[in-house]
Design a protein around this motif. Structure first.
Motif, PDB file in Angstrom:
ATOM      1  N   GLY A 190       1.388 -10.246   3.062  1.00  0.00           N
ATOM      2  CA  GLY A 190       1.055  -9.863   1.701  1.00  0.00           C
ATOM      3  C   GLY A 190       1.558  -8.462   1.403  1.00  0.00           C
ATOM      4  N   ALA A 191       0.963  -7.821   0.428  1.00  0.00           N
ATOM      5  CA  ALA A 191       1.411  -6.482   0.024  1.00  0.00           C
ATOM      6  C   ALA A 191       1.313  -5.491   1.169  1.00  0.00           C
ATOM      7  CB  ALA A 191       0.592  -5.994  -1.168  1.00  0.00           C
ATOM      8  N   ALA A 192       0.209  -5.535   1.934  1.00  0.00           N
ATOM      9  CA  ALA A 192       0.046  -4.591   3.036  1.00  0.00           C
ATOM     10  C   ALA A 192       1.042  -4.874   4.159  1.00  0.00           C
ATOM     11  CB  ALA A 192      -1.383  -4.651   3.568  1.00  0.00           C
ATOM     12  N   GLY A 193       1.161  -6.134   4.547  1.00  0.00           N
ATOM     13  CA  GLY A 193       2.045  -6.477   5.651  1.00  0.00           C
ATOM     14  C   GLY A 193       3.502  -6.220   5.340  1.00  0.00           C
ATOM     15  N   LEU A 194       3.960  -6.612   4.163  1.00  0.00           N
ATOM     16  CA  LEU A 194       5.352  -6.377   3.794  1.00  0.00           C
ATOM     17  C   LEU A 194       5.635  -4.883   3.670  1.00  0.00           C
ATOM     18  CD1 LEU A 194       5.824  -9.249   1.201  1.00  0.00           C
ATOM     19  CD2 LEU A 194       7.046  -9.003   3.371  1.00  0.00           C
ATOM     20  N   SER A 195       4.688  -4.125   3.123  1.00  0.00           N
ATOM     21  CA  SER A 195       4.876  -2.671   3.015  1.00  0.00           C
ATOM     22  C   SER A 195       4.996  -2.048   4.397  1.00  0.00           C
ATOM     23  CB  SER A 195       3.711  -2.048   2.252  1.00  0.00           C
ATOM     24  OG  SER A 195       3.681  -2.491   0.918  1.00  0.00           O
ATOM     25  N   ALA A 196       4.132  -2.468   5.316  1.00  0.00           N
ATOM     26  CA  ALA A 196       4.193  -1.937   6.677  1.00  0.00           C
ATOM     27  C   ALA A 196       5.513  -2.288   7.345  1.00  0.00           C
ATOM     28  CB  ALA A 196       3.021  -2.481   7.493  1.00  0.00           C
ATOM     29  N   ALA A 197       5.944  -3.525   7.173  1.00  0.00           N
ATOM     30  CA  ALA A 197       7.187  -3.972   7.805  1.00  0.00           C
ATOM     31  C   ALA A 197       8.387  -3.190   7.286  1.00  0.00           C
ATOM     32  CB  ALA A 197       7.370  -5.467   7.544  1.00  0.00           C
ATOM     33  N   ILE A 198       8.449  -2.976   5.988  1.00  0.00           N
ATOM     34  CA  ILE A 198       9.573  -2.250   5.383  1.00  0.00           C
ATOM     35  C   ILE A 198       9.621  -0.811   5.897  1.00  0.00           C
ATOM     36  CG2 ILE A 198      10.412  -1.294   3.199  1.00  0.00           C
ATOM     37  CD1 ILE A 198       9.264  -3.916   1.891  1.00  0.00           C
ATOM     38  N   GLU A 199       8.464  -0.154   5.921  1.00  0.00           N
ATOM     39  CA  GLU A 199       8.434   1.241   6.372  1.00  0.00           C
ATOM     40  C   GLU A 199       8.806   1.356   7.847  1.00  0.00           C
ATOM     41  OE1 GLU A 199       8.070   3.822   4.250  1.00  0.00           O
ATOM     42  OE2 GLU A 199       8.111   2.178   2.798  1.00  0.00           O
ATOM     43  N   ALA A 200       8.318   0.430   8.667  1.00  0.00           N
ATOM     44  CA  ALA A 200       8.662   0.468  10.090  1.00  0.00           C
ATOM     45  C   ALA A 200      10.153   0.238  10.293  1.00  0.00           C
ATOM     46  CB  ALA A 200       7.841  -0.570  10.848  1.00  0.00           C
ATOM     47  N   ALA A 201      10.717  -0.723   9.563  1.00  0.00           N
ATOM     48  CA  ALA A 201      12.144  -1.014   9.699  1.00  0.00           C
ATOM     49  C   ALA A 201      12.996   0.171   9.271  1.00  0.00           C
ATOM     50  CB  ALA A 201      12.496  -2.243   8.871  1.00  0.00           C
ATOM     51  N   ASP A 202      12.589   0.866   8.222  1.00  0.00           N
ATOM     52  CA  ASP A 202      13.360   2.012   7.749  1.00  0.00           C
ATOM     53  C   ASP A 202      13.269   3.210   8.689  1.00  0.00           C
ATOM     54  OD1 ASP A 202      14.284   0.615   5.621  1.00  0.00           O
ATOM     55  OD2 ASP A 202      13.240   1.771   4.078  1.00  0.00           O
ATOM     56  N   ARG A 203      12.401   3.104   9.691  1.00  0.00           N
ATOM     57  CA  ARG A 203      12.313   4.136  10.731  1.00  0.00           C
ATOM     58  C   ARG A 203      12.901   3.645  12.048  1.00  0.00           C
ATOM     59  NH1 ARG A 203       9.392   4.996   6.767  1.00  0.00           N
ATOM     60  NH2 ARG A 203       8.661   7.070   6.153  1.00  0.00           N
ATOM     61  N   GLY A 204      13.752   2.645  11.944  1.00  0.00           N
ATOM     62  CA  GLY A 204      14.515   2.186  13.089  1.00  0.00           C
ATOM     63  C   GLY A 204      13.852   1.135  13.954  1.00  0.00           C
ATOM     64  N   ALA A 205      12.713   0.632  13.560  1.00  0.00           N
ATOM     65  CA  ALA A 205      12.010  -0.350  14.382  1.00  0.00           C
ATOM     66  C   ALA A 205      12.520  -1.760  14.104  1.00  0.00           C
ATOM     67  CB  ALA A 205      10.507  -0.283  14.126  1.00  0.00           C
ATOM     68  N   ARG A 206      12.587  -2.556  15.170  1.00  0.00           N
ATOM     69  CA  ARG A 206      12.798  -4.003  15.017  1.00  0.00           C
ATOM     70  C   ARG A 206      11.443  -4.614  14.674  1.00  0.00           C
ATOM     71  NH1 ARG A 206      14.284  -5.687  20.696  1.00  0.00           N
ATOM     72  NH2 ARG A 206      12.763  -4.019  21.079  1.00  0.00           N
ATOM     73  N   VAL A 207      11.402  -5.383  13.582  1.00  0.00           N
ATOM     74  CA  VAL A 207      10.118  -5.855  13.059  1.00  0.00           C
ATOM     75  C   VAL A 207      10.112  -7.370  12.924  1.00  0.00           C
ATOM     76  CG1 VAL A 207       8.442  -5.675  11.169  1.00  0.00           C
ATOM     77  CG2 VAL A 207       9.857  -3.690  11.774  1.00  0.00           C
ATOM     78  N   ILE A 208       9.024  -7.975  13.358  1.00  0.00           N
ATOM     79  CA  ILE A 208       8.745  -9.387  13.108  1.00  0.00           C
ATOM     80  C   ILE A 208       7.438  -9.468  12.333  1.00  0.00           C
ATOM     81  CG2 ILE A 208       8.128 -11.612  14.142  1.00  0.00           C
ATOM     82  CD1 ILE A 208       9.890 -10.924  16.512  1.00  0.00           C
ATOM     83  N   VAL A 209       7.419 -10.282  11.288  1.00  0.00           N
ATOM     84  CA  VAL A 209       6.212 -10.522  10.506  1.00  0.00           C
ATOM     85  C   VAL A 209       5.730 -11.940  10.771  1.00  0.00           C
ATOM     86  CG1 VAL A 209       5.196 -10.612   8.194  1.00  0.00           C
ATOM     87  CG2 VAL A 209       6.947  -8.907   8.714  1.00  0.00           C
ATOM     88  N   ILE A 210       4.466 -12.077  11.114  1.00  0.00           N
ATOM     89  CA  ILE A 210       3.852 -13.370  11.398  1.00  0.00           C
ATOM     90  C   ILE A 210       2.989 -13.768  10.201  1.00  0.00           C
ATOM     91  CG2 ILE A 210       2.375 -14.663  12.983  1.00  0.00           C
ATOM     92  CD1 ILE A 210       4.909 -13.557  14.278  1.00  0.00           C
TER      93      ILE A 210
END
Length: 458
Positions: free
Chosen positions: A17-37
């Protein structure tokens, strides 16, 4: 054969949702490989079903200060909340707003809800798609543009720790079987609330809360809460947070908020029971004390047309309307449909019309459409309409205890290593109340911060 190798990521986010997608985007923009479940077939969860208003301050649309927004939050929370989390919200609201603009989210204007002394509620712009659905769509686009993997129909069931006690693995039920997802930096819980878990509501809610109608995403089962509790996580405002939001049609499961456009509400006995301009969860709490918990919303054609021109009117639709040429005929239909005392209702509406024409409401003090905005009209120009609703909810307000870094805190007051949380799964921010538009705002602001902190986690 040994166990199937784990899927690897730096940050695993549970919930889309809004929280999960926001977290994923911010983590990815800081160089993290991200998976959303995501447990459900489509992203955006309860966000997609919401009106999508988000409360921000110090923006081009709402220039009021963070201290002014804080005071409105304090009032809506009845003076009882986690001070540090509310300060975190107002201190980062403007930055979160600017970040959303960078991600392609656009705002059409602002709305002043109850308990707001200024119009803090920012309305999502969109053509064809409105509110939370548009917000979810744009955040999903931004996530996929960053190469973030979104695993739908995949339900997280367990969190595991490494030998040092750090959360590093998520066990997930998928169409291919149970799979392991390993997080080298952190896991972010953004799995939403538990509005659809009757056992949790009965165990933790006040008497009567099991009658609240959930109008939330199907994935609001409390999975994140349960997984964290298994690790010894603490909670905040869990019982206080099990509360209704606005009225909903039990026949269709659709929210209906004609009251903020001028509808009058009454109980089955044909009597008004609160100020219709107040906060909608206060209206719903009052309704739970009424016979059968019924909320009759009654209005005329002018009010209906005004409502259809609002974001609430565009997003909250699909409820069953009763219609008649005269008020007397309408009240008769509602009597047949749900037992309304039509004779008393006729007297009540006549008294209400006299009061609003004089600019006063001796019964409940209604002087506005919503909060301190607008003037309520008389219900006088046919055709006339009525909706039979009950207390519903779009979210709960209590959940896991977190600190200002959005780390989950255990029952001994220590962070659960490697575990962050944001959105409805958390508690403390709303405290003992709720300010409209702050729930989506909280998901966005805290989601962004949780993603940033998770990516930086060692």
């Amino acid at each position: 054969m040994g166990p199937e190798p784990a899927r690897m990521a730096d940050v695993v986010v549970i919930g889309c949702g809004a929280a999960g997608l926001s977290a994923a985007i911010e983590a990815a923009d800081r160089g993290a490989r991200v998976i959303v479940i995501e447990s459900e077939p489509s992203p955006a969860g309860s966000t997609r079903l919401s009106a999508g208003y988000a409360a921000f301050c110090e923006t081009d649309l709402a220039p009021g200060s963070r201290e002014e927004l804080y005071l409105d939050l304090l009032e809506a929370h009845h003076g009882d909340h986690d001070e540090a989390l509310v300060r975190l919200y107002v201190d980062h609201a403007a930055a979160a707003y600017r970040r959303l603009l960078e991600l392609g989210v656009r705002f059409a204007g602002t709305f002043q809800f109850a308990h707001m002394h200024q119009a803090w509620g920012h309305e999502i712009a969109g053509s064809g798609v409105h509110g939370g659905a548009e917000l979810g769509r744009l955040l999903e686009i931004a996530a996929r543009e960053r190469g973030i993997s979104i695993m739908t129909r995949s339900r997280a069931r367990r969190l595991l720790r490494d030998e040092q006690g750090r959360v590093d693995t998520v066990m997930v039920d998928t169409p291919a079987g149970t799979l392991r997802f390993a997080a080298t930096r952190a896991v972010v819980l953004a799995s939403g609330g538990f509005t659809r878990n009757l056992a949790l509501i009965r165990n933790h809610g006040r008497p009567g809360t099991e009658r609240i109608l959930a109008i939330t995403g199907a994935g609001s089962r409390g999975d994140g809460l349960i997984m964290a509790l298994a690790l010894g996580a603490d909670t905040a405002y869990l019982t206080a947070g099990i509360a209704p939001t606005g009225p909903a049609d039990p026949a269709t499961g659709k929210g209906a908020m004609l009251v903020y456009s001028g509808a009058v509400i009454m109980n089955r006995d044909g009597q008004r029971f609160c100020d219709e301009s107040g906060l909608y969860n206060d209206i719903s709490w009052a309704a739970l004390e009424q016979p059968d918990g019924l909320i009759f919303q009654i209005y005329d054609e002018a009010i209906r047309q005004a409502h259809l021109g609002t974001m609430l009117g565009r997003v909250l639709s699909g409820y069953a309307e009763h219609k008649a040429d005269t008020l007397e005929q309408l009240l008769g239909l509602l009597q047949q449909a749900a037992g309304l005392d039509a004779e008393q209702a006729q007297l009540e509406i006549a008294a209400y019309n006299r009061a609003v024409r004089r600019g006063e409401d001796p019964g409940f003090g209604r002087r506005h459409l919503v909060g301190t905005a607008g003037t309520p009209p008389a219900i006088a120009s046919g055709p006339f309409y009525g909706i039979v609703t009950v207390p519903g909810t779009t979210h709960f307000n209590g959940g896991l205890k977190v600190d200002v870094a959005l780390r989950v805190i255990d029952v001994f007051g220590e962070p659960v290593a490697g575990l962050y949380a944001a959105g409805e799964v958390t508690g403390g921010f709303h405290g003992a109340g709720y300010l409209s538009a702050s729930h989506v705002g909280m998901a966005l602001i805290f989601g962004q911060l949780a993603g940033q902190n998770a990516a930086a986690s060692a």
